[in-house]
Design a protein around this motif. Structure first.
Motif, PDB file in Angstrom:
ATOM      1  N   ILE A  45     -47.025 -25.187   5.350  1.00 39.69           N
ATOM      2  CA  ILE A  45     -47.939 -25.528   6.444  1.00 39.69           C
ATOM      3  C   ILE A  45     -48.851 -24.330   6.703  1.00 39.69           C
ATOM      4  O   ILE A  45     -48.373 -23.213   6.933  1.00 39.69           O
ATOM      5  CB  ILE A  45     -47.157 -25.889   7.726  1.00 39.69           C
ATOM      6  CG1 ILE A  45     -46.303 -27.137   7.488  1.00 39.69           C
ATOM      7  CG2 ILE A  45     -48.114 -26.103   8.896  1.00 39.69           C
ATOM      8  CD1 ILE A  45     -45.299 -27.401   8.599  1.00 39.69           C
ATOM      9  N   LYS A  46     -50.145 -24.563   6.692  1.00 43.76           N
ATOM     10  CA  LYS A  46     -51.101 -23.474   6.890  1.00 43.76           C
ATOM     11  C   LYS A  46     -51.494 -23.366   8.360  1.00 43.76           C
ATOM     12  O   LYS A  46     -51.917 -24.335   8.975  1.00 43.76           O
ATOM     13  CB  LYS A  46     -52.352 -23.706   6.039  1.00 43.76           C
ATOM     14  CG  LYS A  46     -53.398 -22.619   6.201  1.00 43.76           C
ATOM     15  CD  LYS A  46     -54.659 -22.926   5.414  1.00 43.76           C
ATOM     16  CE  LYS A  46     -55.718 -21.848   5.645  1.00 43.76           C
ATOM     17  NZ  LYS A  46     -56.980 -22.154   4.929  1.00 43.76           N
ATOM     18  N   ILE A  47     -51.345 -22.179   8.892  1.00 48.49           N
ATOM     19  CA  ILE A  47     -51.859 -21.866  10.230  1.00 48.49           C
ATOM     20  C   ILE A  47     -53.011 -20.889  10.032  1.00 48.49           C
ATOM     21  O   ILE A  47     -52.820 -19.829   9.433  1.00 48.49           O
ATOM     22  CB  ILE A  47     -50.777 -21.235  11.134  1.00 48.49           C
ATOM     23  CG1 ILE A  47     -49.596 -22.198  11.313  1.00 48.49           C
ATOM     24  CG2 ILE A  47     -51.363 -20.853  12.488  1.00 48.49           C
ATOM     25  CD1 ILE A  47     -48.426 -21.601  12.079  1.00 48.49           C
ATOM     26  N   PRO A  48     -54.212 -21.214  10.492  1.00 45.13           N
ATOM     27  CA  PRO A  48     -55.347 -20.309  10.262  1.00 45.13           C
ATOM     28  C   PRO A  48     -55.175 -18.985  10.998  1.00 45.13           C
ATOM     29  O   PRO A  48     -54.580 -18.926  12.078  1.00 45.13           O
ATOM     30  CB  PRO A  48     -56.549 -21.090  10.791  1.00 45.13           C
ATOM     31  CG  PRO A  48     -55.979 -22.085  11.741  1.00 45.13           C
ATOM     32  CD  PRO A  48     -54.617 -22.429  11.238  1.00 45.13           C
ATOM     33  N   THR A  49     -55.677 -17.927  10.377  1.00 47.86           N
ATOM     34  CA  THR A  49     -55.652 -16.597  10.980  1.00 47.86           C
ATOM     35  C   THR A  49     -57.010 -15.944  10.768  1.00 47.86           C
ATOM     36  O   THR A  49     -57.798 -16.383   9.937  1.00 47.86           O
ATOM     37  CB  THR A  49     -54.565 -15.709  10.344  1.00 47.86           C
ATOM     38  OG1 THR A  49     -54.856 -15.539   8.955  1.00 47.86           O
ATOM     39  CG2 THR A  49     -53.179 -16.312  10.494  1.00 47.86           C
ATOM     40  N   LEU A  50     -57.247 -14.868  11.496  1.00 44.27           N
ATOM     41  CA  LEU A  50     -58.483 -14.117  11.320  1.00 44.27           C
ATOM     42  C   LEU A  50     -58.218 -12.613  11.346  1.00 44.27           C
ATOM     43  O   LEU A  50     -58.567 -11.896  10.418  1.00 44.27           O
ATOM     44  CB  LEU A  50     -59.499 -14.496  12.401  1.00 44.27           C
ATOM     45  CG  LEU A  50     -60.899 -13.885  12.273  1.00 44.27           C
ATOM     46  CD1 LEU A  50     -61.535 -14.221  10.933  1.00 44.27           C
ATOM     47  CD2 LEU A  50     -61.802 -14.370  13.421  1.00 44.27           C
ATOM     48  N   CYS A  51     -57.559 -12.145  12.392  1.00 44.28           N
ATOM     49  CA  CYS A  51     -57.308 -10.706  12.497  1.00 44.28           C
ATOM     50  C   CYS A  51     -56.058 -10.279  11.723  1.00 44.28           C
ATOM     51  O   CYS A  51     -55.882  -9.106  11.406  1.00 44.28           O
ATOM     52  CB  CYS A  51     -57.177 -10.285  13.953  1.00 44.28           C
ATOM     53  SG  CYS A  51     -55.679 -10.892  14.791  1.00 44.28           S
ATOM     54  N   GLY A  92     -52.186 -10.433  17.140  1.00 43.06           N
ATOM     55  CA  GLY A  92     -52.695 -11.642  17.784  1.00 43.06           C
ATOM     56  C   GLY A  92     -53.987 -11.437  18.543  1.00 43.06           C
ATOM     57  O   GLY A  92     -54.252 -12.141  19.519  1.00 43.06           O
ATOM     58  N   ALA A  93     -54.812 -10.505  18.103  1.00 37.70           N
ATOM     59  CA  ALA A  93     -56.028 -10.180  18.849  1.00 37.70           C
ATOM     60  C   ALA A  93     -57.045 -11.313  18.866  1.00 37.70           C
ATOM     61  O   ALA A  93     -57.734 -11.527  19.859  1.00 37.70           O
ATOM     62  CB  ALA A  93     -56.672  -8.927  18.246  1.00 37.70           C
ATOM     63  N   CYS A  94     -57.138 -12.075  17.771  1.00 36.26           N
ATOM     64  CA  CYS A  94     -58.191 -13.093  17.677  1.00 36.26           C
ATOM     65  C   CYS A  94     -57.803 -14.405  18.337  1.00 36.26           C
ATOM     66  O   CYS A  94     -58.668 -15.232  18.624  1.00 36.26           O
ATOM     67  CB  CYS A  94     -58.563 -13.330  16.218  1.00 36.26           C
ATOM     68  SG  CYS A  94     -57.221 -14.057  15.231  1.00 36.26           S
ATOM     69  N   ARG A  95     -56.528 -14.635  18.553  1.00 30.63           N
ATOM     70  CA  ARG A  95     -55.997 -15.860  19.172  1.00 30.63           C
ATOM     71  C   ARG A  95     -56.324 -17.111  18.365  1.00 30.63           C
ATOM     72  O   ARG A  95     -56.422 -18.210  18.904  1.00 30.63           O
ATOM     73  CB  ARG A  95     -56.510 -16.041  20.617  1.00 30.63           C
ATOM     74  CG  ARG A  95     -56.625 -14.786  21.446  1.00 30.63           C
ATOM     75  CD  ARG A  95     -55.341 -14.006  21.525  1.00 30.63           C
ATOM     76  NE  ARG A  95     -54.355 -14.565  22.451  1.00 30.63           N
ATOM     77  CZ  ARG A  95     -53.141 -14.057  22.606  1.00 30.63           C
ATOM     78  NH1 ARG A  95     -52.766 -12.994  21.896  1.00 30.63           N
ATOM     79  NH2 ARG A  95     -52.297 -14.607  23.448  1.00 30.63           N
ATOM     80  N   ALA A 151     -65.712 -18.876   6.788  1.00 30.65           N
ATOM     81  CA  ALA A 151     -64.813 -19.879   6.209  1.00 30.65           C
ATOM     82  C   ALA A 151     -64.016 -20.599   7.289  1.00 30.65           C
ATOM     83  O   ALA A 151     -63.825 -21.827   7.236  1.00 30.65           O
ATOM     84  CB  ALA A 151     -63.863 -19.214   5.213  1.00 30.65           C
ATOM     85  N   LEU A 152     -63.560 -19.864   8.297  1.00 32.32           N
ATOM     86  CA  LEU A 152     -62.770 -20.448   9.378  1.00 32.32           C
ATOM     87  C   LEU A 152     -63.602 -21.430  10.198  1.00 32.32           C
ATOM     88  O   LEU A 152     -63.142 -22.522  10.535  1.00 32.32           O
ATOM     89  CB  LEU A 152     -62.227 -19.333  10.267  1.00 32.32           C
ATOM     90  CG  LEU A 152     -61.334 -19.746  11.439  1.00 32.32           C
ATOM     91  CD1 LEU A 152     -60.099 -20.472  10.941  1.00 32.32           C
ATOM     92  CD2 LEU A 152     -60.937 -18.516  12.257  1.00 32.32           C
ATOM     93  N   ALA A 153     -64.849 -21.035  10.515  1.00 33.78           N
ATOM     94  CA  ALA A 153     -65.731 -21.926  11.277  1.00 33.78           C
ATOM     95  C   ALA A 153     -65.980 -23.220  10.506  1.00 33.78           C
ATOM     96  O   ALA A 153     -66.000 -24.315  11.091  1.00 33.78           O
ATOM     97  CB  ALA A 153     -67.047 -21.224  11.582  1.00 33.78           C
ATOM     98  N   ASN A 154     -66.138 -23.101   9.196  1.00 38.29           N
ATOM     99  CA  ASN A 154     -66.330 -24.301   8.373  1.00 38.29           C
ATOM    100  C   ASN A 154     -65.068 -25.158   8.353  1.00 38.29           C
ATOM    101  O   ASN A 154     -65.134 -26.378   8.477  1.00 38.29           O
ATOM    102  CB  ASN A 154     -66.717 -23.912   6.947  1.00 38.29           C
ATOM    103  CG  ASN A 154     -68.129 -23.380   6.857  1.00 38.29           C
ATOM    104  OD1 ASN A 154     -68.985 -23.724   7.669  1.00 38.29           O
ATOM    105  ND2 ASN A 154     -68.401 -22.530   5.872  1.00 38.29           N
ATOM    106  N   ASP A 155     -63.906 -24.515   8.207  1.00 34.23           N
ATOM    107  CA  ASP A 155     -62.643 -25.247   8.160  1.00 34.23           C
ATOM    108  C   ASP A 155     -62.371 -25.982   9.471  1.00 34.23           C
ATOM    109  O   ASP A 155     -61.780 -27.070   9.470  1.00 34.23           O
ATOM    110  CB  ASP A 155     -61.481 -24.294   7.864  1.00 34.23           C
ATOM    111  CG  ASP A 155     -61.472 -23.803   6.429  1.00 34.23           C
ATOM    112  OD1 ASP A 155     -62.224 -24.363   5.608  1.00 34.23           O
ATOM    113  OD2 ASP A 155     -60.731 -22.843   6.136  1.00 34.23           O
ATOM    114  N   LEU A 156     -62.789 -25.392  10.594  1.00 33.78           N
ATOM    115  CA  LEU A 156     -62.557 -25.998  11.906  1.00 33.78           C
ATOM    116  C   LEU A 156     -63.688 -26.951  12.309  1.00 33.78           C
ATOM    117  O   LEU A 156     -63.715 -27.444  13.431  1.00 33.78           O
ATOM    118  CB  LEU A 156     -62.371 -24.910  12.968  1.00 33.78           C
ATOM    119  CG  LEU A 156     -61.158 -23.980  12.789  1.00 33.78           C
ATOM    120  CD1 LEU A 156     -61.092 -22.962  13.911  1.00 33.78           C
ATOM    121  CD2 LEU A 156     -59.864 -24.781  12.726  1.00 33.78           C
TER     122      LEU A 156
END
Length: 577
Positions: A28-34, A43-46, A111-116
């Motif tokens: 299961i993929k949970i998106p991350t950024l920071c 957990g800075a980016c939330r 990439a995250l903005a596109n995925d969401l």
């Protein structure tokens, strides 16, 4: 073991496993950024927020551990909604002109903005003020910083330079240089690890590609380019090429297509460095009663910047030998100009390096010993040369291998491994053994200094003389070694230092793969090239032998000292006395 349920799947994982890791084990993929494992788990980016049954609030998955019986929803309506809102808030404080961003197409936020499925930002854009010099080799774009704090963590934990910090308070809190007003006034080593660990384009190298393109268009310029050892292990990554296809000879073909007149190999001057630095070490060993030990390698300009700003008392123990890049530049504008029978001022010397600090090094005012301006005019990173290949509309898959030019295009396997941690030491010991005994050792006799361990040490017998050596990479490891030396807890004769983890293979100018460290894999490529080389000793390189025979005379000769050695006190770091 802990039993829990994630998105309806019952799984079992060890105690203290994070929710993020547990979900990954379940596919299961949970998106991350920071997030960066082992480095930035705050957990800075939330962005990795998940819903846990029985709680009203959401939890960050990267730094919260699983508990027995937990029921977790990673993609519930509540989790999706807050995740999208958090990313939109980040975008409202980020310059989102992706079309001309240096990280476009390789940006985690993009990439995250596109995925969401985010196509608009409902919040008012508020960008910070831009400051700092655009001429400095390392540029921070304040309008793109997302305050993930990765740069702080890698600079503190991995490199020990403590350049970046959180400044201001409340809503004005941001990432900036911690102790001085501007980056160029800091003790930054220019290792570039903050660049390769930044998920967006907030940190990048100064782009010097247009300077090179202008030189290529100038009919009065003779353009020559040198290719560093570590570049051959990485240049194809951003272009979608497999390592076995992306050879140095195909890069040579691309550079010729671009318009370079002569393509050479920094491996040549790596061999030259071994001759000079190895001879210098043996000369110092003859005077152990008056010389200070250990002698440190001086190939890495990031390390040289670091020692001058953080431990200046060790500066005199640096080898006076220039780096291979600078040796090559001096030879190109003297020996090779003589071979071509041209005015050396016509030569425009370019280097392709896996490094940001090389941009600083070639601009040091005293690096001009050939008497024709800077010995190296421009240093490009691996990323920059990849951008030049694209801009020149070259089709990488269509390239056929082409030989490098002679005589400066010939290097040994010992020169190739300069790009990996331990490589300089191993190459030096191969030749030192020969210089002492008159015979070659087994080429792999010193392979104990290889590997990704941050601080390695070994002892070797050179014809009855015990030589204790150390190899260190990553500046935090280096700082620890220097501290131990000061305290008398360790002692060595010869120490190799590489600023970047894994050596040049993991350099700050190499292609970026967010969340993945490629230094070890690239290093294996370099050691493979050495193993398959018919020439594995620097002193057996016929081009090196002829250079000494026709031009330099001998290692440590007067001419060699003038062209190939330097005074590390001839320039100052900010704040250096």
């Amino acid at each position: 073991m802990v039993k829990l349920t994630i998105d309806g799947r019952q799984i079992e994982v060890p105690e203290n496993t994070t929710i993020l890791e547990a979900a990954a084990r379940a596919g299961i993929k949970i998106p991350t950024l920071c997030f960066l494992k082992g480095l930035n788990e705050i957990g800075a980016c939330r962005v990795c927020m998940v819903e846990i049954e029985g709680y009203d609030k959401l939890f960050t998955a990267c730094n919260n551990t699983v508990k027995e019986g937990m029921v977790i929803y990673t993609n519930s309506k509540k989790a999706r909604s807050i995740r999208r809102t958090n990313v939109q808030l980040i975008l409202s404080k980020h310059d989102s002109n992706c079309a001309y961003c240096i990280r476009s197409g390789n940006c985690s936020l993009q990439a995250l903005a596109n995925d969401l499925n985010i196509h608009d930002v409902p919040f008012k854009e508020k960008l910070p003020f831009q400051k700092g010099s655009r001429k400095f080799p390392l540029i921070r774009d304040y309008t793109k910083c997302i305050q993930c704090m990765r740069c702080i963590q890698v600079c503190d934990k991995v490199q020990g330079c403590h350049v970046w910090d959180l400044v201001n308070t409340g809503s004005r809190t941001t990432v900036d240089v911690g102790s001085v007003l501007r980056l160029e006034e800091s003790g930054c080593a220019l290792c570039g690890q903050c660049i390769t660990h930044c998920p967006v384009g907030a940190l990048h190298e100064r782009d010097d590609t247009e300077k090179v393109m202008e030189a290529l268009e100038d009919p009065d310029k003779i353009t020559i380019v040198q290719i560093a050892p570590a570049v051959r292990a990485a240049w194809g990554e951003d272009l979608g090429l497999k390592p076995e296809f992306a050879t140095v000879k195909r890069l040579a073909a691309a550079l010729r297509q671009m318009g370079f007149d002569y393509i050479f190999d920094t491996d040549f001057s790596a061999d030259l460095t071994i001759m000079e630095e190895g001879s210098e070490f043996l000369e110092r060993m003859k005077h152990r009663d008056t010389e200070k030990f250990p002698m440190f390698t001086s190939c890495c300009p990031g390390w040289v910047r670091y020692v001058k700003s953080h431990y200046p008392e060790f500066t005199d123990q640096l080898s006076t030998a220039k780096s291979p890049m600078q040796m090559f530049g001096a030879i190109a504008k003297s020996y090779y100009a003589q071979i071509l029978n041209v005015d050396p001022s016509r030569i425009f010397s370019v280097s392709i390096m896996p490094c940001i600090a090389k941009k600083h090094e070639c601009a040091i005012p005293v690096m001009n010993d050939a008497g024709a301006g800077p010995d190296v005019d421009v240093s490009l990173t691996t990323r920059e040369v990849d951008r030049m290949i694209r801009a020149s509309q070259i089709i990488p898959m269509g390239l056929k291998e082409e030989e490098l030019d002679m005589p400066l295009g010939l290097g040994s396997g010992a020169g190739v491994i300069f790009g990996a941690t331990g490589g300089v030491m191993e190459a030096a010991l191969r030749t030192a053994y020969y210089l002492v005994t008159g015979s070659n050792p087994d080429p792999d006799a010193f392979k104990i200094v290889r590997g990704m361990e941050g601080w390695k040490e070994a002892e070797f017998d050179l014809a009855g003389t015990k030589v204790k050596v150390a190899v260190v990479h990553g500046l935090a490891n280096t700082g620890k070694l220097l501290k131990y030396l000061k305290q008398g807890r360790v002692s060595y004769d010869f120490v190799e230092v590489m600023a970047c983890p894994g050596g040049c293979a993991g350099g700050g100018g190499q292609p970026i793969h967010d969340g993945y460290e490629m230094a070890e894999e690239r290093g294996k490529i370099l050691y493979g090239l050495d193993k398959n080389s018919t020439l594995r000793f620097s002193h057996e390189n016929p081009s090196i032998q002829k250079c000494y025979e026709d031009f330099l005379g001998a290692p440590l000769s007067e001419k060699a000292h003038h062209l190939l050695h330097t005074d590390h006190h001839a320039w100052k770091m900010p704040g250096e006395a």
